[in-house]
Scaffold this active site. Structure first.
Site, PDB file in Angstrom:
ATOM      1  CB  ILE A 159      -0.966  -0.016   1.229  1.00 50.47           C
ATOM      2  CG1 ILE A 159      -1.946   1.161   1.199  1.00 50.47           C
ATOM      3  CG2 ILE A 159      -0.213  -0.102   2.533  1.00 50.47           C
ATOM      4  CD1 ILE A 159      -3.073   1.051   2.243  1.00 50.47           C
ATOM      5  CB  CYS A 160       1.231   4.085   0.862  1.00 51.55           C
ATOM      6  SG  CYS A 160       1.588   5.829   1.064  1.00 51.55           S
ATOM      7  CB  ALA A 161       5.635   4.856  -1.004  1.00 51.97           C
TER       8      ALA A 161
ATOM      9  CE1 TYR B 269      -0.061   9.796  -0.419  1.00 57.21           C
ATOM     10  CE2 TYR B 269       1.753  10.765  -1.657  1.00 57.21           C
ATOM     11  CZ  TYR B 269       0.717  10.890  -0.733  1.00 57.21           C
ATOM     12  OH  TYR B 269       0.455  12.110  -0.159  1.00 57.21           O
TER      13      TYR B 269
ATOM     14  CB  ALA C 104      -4.095  -0.111  -1.295  1.00 59.70           C
TER      15      ALA C 104
END
Length: 185
Positions: A103-105, A124, A150
Site C-alpha cells: 500500500i501507498c509507496a 501513492y 492500494a
C-alpha cells in the site's frame, strides 16, 4: 499449507496502514505476524509510534508464507527496499504463487523488482512511475493476479479487506467489515 501472513515494518513505516491492516487480518482469524527488518524488538513509525514486533526477518521462512504485506510510509519503504532478505522472501513468494500486498509507496518495491509486469497496480500519487511494467490505475485498491496494491492510508480498510477476501473469501471479508460497521467500497 503455509498459514502465516507477515507484515514487514521498517523505521519510518506508515502507522495507519500497518496497524489497521494487522488489526483487520487478526479479526479475520488469520495468523498475522509483525516482522521487523532490523534485529531489534521495536520499530518506530513515521509519526513516532513504536510497535513491538513479533519476529525479526531472520525468523521468517518462505515455506511458512501465505502472504507478504508491505505498508508504505517514508522512509519506511526506502528502508524495506534496502533489505536483501526481504527481496529474497518476495522473490520466493512470487515463485510459489503466494499473495503479495503493498500500500501507498510500497508497491514501488514490487515495481522496481520487475514483478508487476503486465499487472494492474496503484500507488501513492507520484510513485506510479516506479511501478515498472505495470498498468497504473486510478483505482484505490487493485487485485491483479497474486498482487494487491492500494493507493494510500485512506484506503487501509479496503486494502485489508481485499487481502482477507483473497485469502478467505468474500463472506469472511464482509463479516469483518460488518463487525466494525464499515461500508466496503
Amino acid at each position: 499449507m503455509p498459514k502465516n501472513i507477515y507484515v514487514f515494518l521498517a523505521e519510518g513505516f506508515e502507522e495507519t496502514e500497518a496497524i489497521g491492516t494487522i488489526d483487520l487480518l487478526r479479526r479475520a482469524g488469520l495468523p498475522t505476524h509483525i516482522v521487523t527488518i532490523e534485529d531489534v524488538p521495536h520499530v518506530t513509525g513515521a509519526h513516532g509510534i513504536a510497535v513491538q514486533a513479533d519476529l525479526s526477518i531472520r525468523e521468517v521462512y518462505s515455506a511458512d508464507v501465505r502472504a507478504l504485506v508491505l505498508p508504505g510510509g517514508l522512509p519506511g519503504v526506502t528502508n524495506l527496499d534496502s533489505s536483501p532478505r526481504l527481496h529474497e522472501l518476495i522473490h520466493d513468494a512470487v515463485g510459489d504463487g503466494k499473495l503479495l500486498a503493498a500500500i501507498c509507496a510500497a508497491p514501488s518495491i514490487y515495481g522496481r523488482l520487475g514483478l508487476l509486469q503486465g499487472k494492474e497496480a496503484t500507488a501513492y500519487p507520484g510513485f506510479e512511475t516506479q511501478l515498472q511494467g505495470a498498468k497504473p490505475t486510478a483505482s484505490p485498491v487493485v487485485r491483479s493476479g497474486n498482487f494487491i496494491t492500494a493507493k494510500s492510508a485512506a484506503y487501509t480498510f479496503d486494502f485489508a479487506l481485499a487481502i482477507i477476501e483473497a485469502l478467505e473469501g468474500k463472506a469472511k471479508a464482509d463479516e469483518v467489515a460488518s463487525a466494525i460497521i464499515y461500508q466496503r467500497h
